[in-house]
Design an enzyme around this catalytic site. Structure first.
Site, short mmCIF file in Angstrom:
data_model
loop_
_atom_site.label_atom_id
_atom_site.label_comp_id
_atom_site.label_asym_id
_atom_site.label_seq_id
_atom_site.Cartn_x
_atom_site.Cartn_y
_atom_site.Cartn_z
N ALA A 244 0.78 -1.20 -0.15
CA ALA A 244 0.05 0.10 -0.07
C ALA A 244 0.88 1.40 0.21
O ALA A 244 0.52 2.32 -0.60
CB ALA A 244 -0.86 0.11 1.23
N GLU A 365 -0.37 4.50 7.20
CA GLU A 365 0.42 3.60 6.38
C GLU A 365 1.93 4.08 6.85
O GLU A 365 2.85 3.52 6.09
CB GLU A 365 0.43 3.57 4.86
CG GLU A 365 -0.97 3.40 4.19
CD GLU A 365 -1.71 2.21 4.61
OE1 GLU A 365 -1.09 1.18 5.10
OE2 GLU A 365 -2.65 2.20 4.04
#
Length: 386
Positions: A244, A365
């Site tokens: 990601a 993230e």
């Protein structure tokens, strides 16, 4: 001349890369940009409709092989993320969570039965996935998660809460990570399982055109085959996060590019003191500096994509890319807003929307601080965050 033309970016791309990029850009221009201000203002997004359209476009899990996925290059996937985020970070988040977190977890760590059951439908946008790792008290330190799965005969029983989960309230399947007596394990959880709920998080100022949820698991009973069989430990979810983050390296540049192109166009049309705003030295200095940082970020992203395609990309290099490109993207969005003055705070223009979204992109993230420490550890040999 547009900012990235200075860097002759197209000369670094294949014909297929360019075709995929242009196809996604055309979709975003036609479907997303005319509507996204309203979605953002109302804090709602037609997620299921968009998921089906994005499935038809072929971008869901596009970098994976088989099971209805296109198997494109990392560069093509990155360029798609860039174009999606030029529309809105929420749209790219939908695609990233679907393809690089939920689908990748099943594709990389799942059983053949799990892959066959979920991946074709997810690639088509017929089923939406989410990824349950983060908890309210355990973001940068996921190893401390409190969600727990215990064995009960041949079944597993899950209890816990996950927080800040993109797609959660509209998902058909959740990949949930939990502590077990064997270590951290991943579970494929149908969201219609008794005891599972996903209340949507409201009153956000960022990523408003995105579904963000809490996951609540209250004695969710799953069969033995629900566990992801190919991984135990934190390496499982971290491998997904690395996927990601790679998309974010490109995606953040899409938001920055949209801001910069908007600011340049506005400065050429806005007259002040009897000449265009673009004719003033300070305005040109801002535009030149921002174009330089955008191009440098793009070259870094393409280099990391080439390493990923070659199979040599290190997770610390991904940290390098995310740290630089999110940091520069939010700086560009803020600087572009100053060129538009008061007009820059309205939803008539995308600048404040992108800047607000990038506040989230900067920290999800992996926060910038954590990525700094990852890089610092690689350079010094000392783990400062432990």
């Amino acid at each position: 001349m547009k900012p990235l033309e200075f860097f002759a970016i197209d000369s670094l791309l294949t014909e297929e890369d360019i075709a995929i990029r242009d196809t996604v850009r055309k979709y975003v221009d036609a479907k997303v940009k005319p509507n996204v201000a309203d979605w953002y203002e109302s804090a709602s997004i037609p997620a299921r409709e968009l998921a089906k359209e994005l499935g038809d476009l072929g971008v869901l899990g596009m970098h994976l092989d088989g099971y209805g996925c296109a198997g494109t290059s990392a560069t093509a996937y990155g360029l798609a993320c860039l174009e999606l985020e030029a529309g809105d970070s929420g749209l790219r988040s939908l695609v990233s969570v679907q393809g690089s977190l939920a689908m990748f977890a099943i594709w990389k760590h799942g059983s053949e039965e799990q892959k066959q059951e979920w991946l074709p439908r997810m690639a088509a946008g017929e089923a939406i996935g989410c990824f349950g790792l983060t908890e309210a008290d355990f973001g940068s330190n996921p190893a401390g998660m409190r969600t727990r799965a215990r064995r009960d005969g041949s079944d597993w029983v899950l209890n816990g809460n996950k927080m800040w989960i993109t797609n959660g309230s509209v998902a058909d399947v959740a990949v949930v990570w939990a502590q077990t007596d064997e270590g951290i394990r991943g579970f494929v959880v149908p969201t219609d399982a008794p005891g599972f709920s996903a209340p949507e998080i409201k009153k956000k100022m960022s990523l408003r055109a995105s579904v963000t949820s809490e996951l609540v698991l209250e004695n969710v009973r799953l069969p033995a085959e629900a566990v992801l069989p190919e991984v135990t430990g934190l390496s499982g979810p971290l491998s997904c996060l690395n996927e990601a983050r790679f998309g974010i390296i490109f995606g953040a540049l899409g938001a920055a590019r949209d801001c910069l192109e908007t600011a340049i166009a506005y400065a050429q049309e806005r007259d002040i003191f009897d000449k265009p705003l673009a004719a003033f030295q300070l305005t040109q200095a801002k535009i030149a500096d921002m174009s330089l940082e955008l191009g440098k970020g793009m070259l870094l992203a393409l280099h990391l994509a080439s390493l990923k395609d070659a199979g040599t990309l290190d997770h610390r290099q991904v940290s390098l890319g995310k740290l630089n490109n999110t940091r520069e993207a939010i700086a560009i969005a803020r600087e572009c807003r100053t060129i538009l003055g008061a007009a820059g705070i309205t939803l008539e223009y995308p600048l404040m929307r992108h800047a607000n979204n990038l506040e989230s992109v900067l920290t999800y993230e992996g926060t910038s601080e954590v990525h700094q420490l990852v890089i610092g550890q690689a350079l010094t040999g000392h783990a400062a965050y432990r």
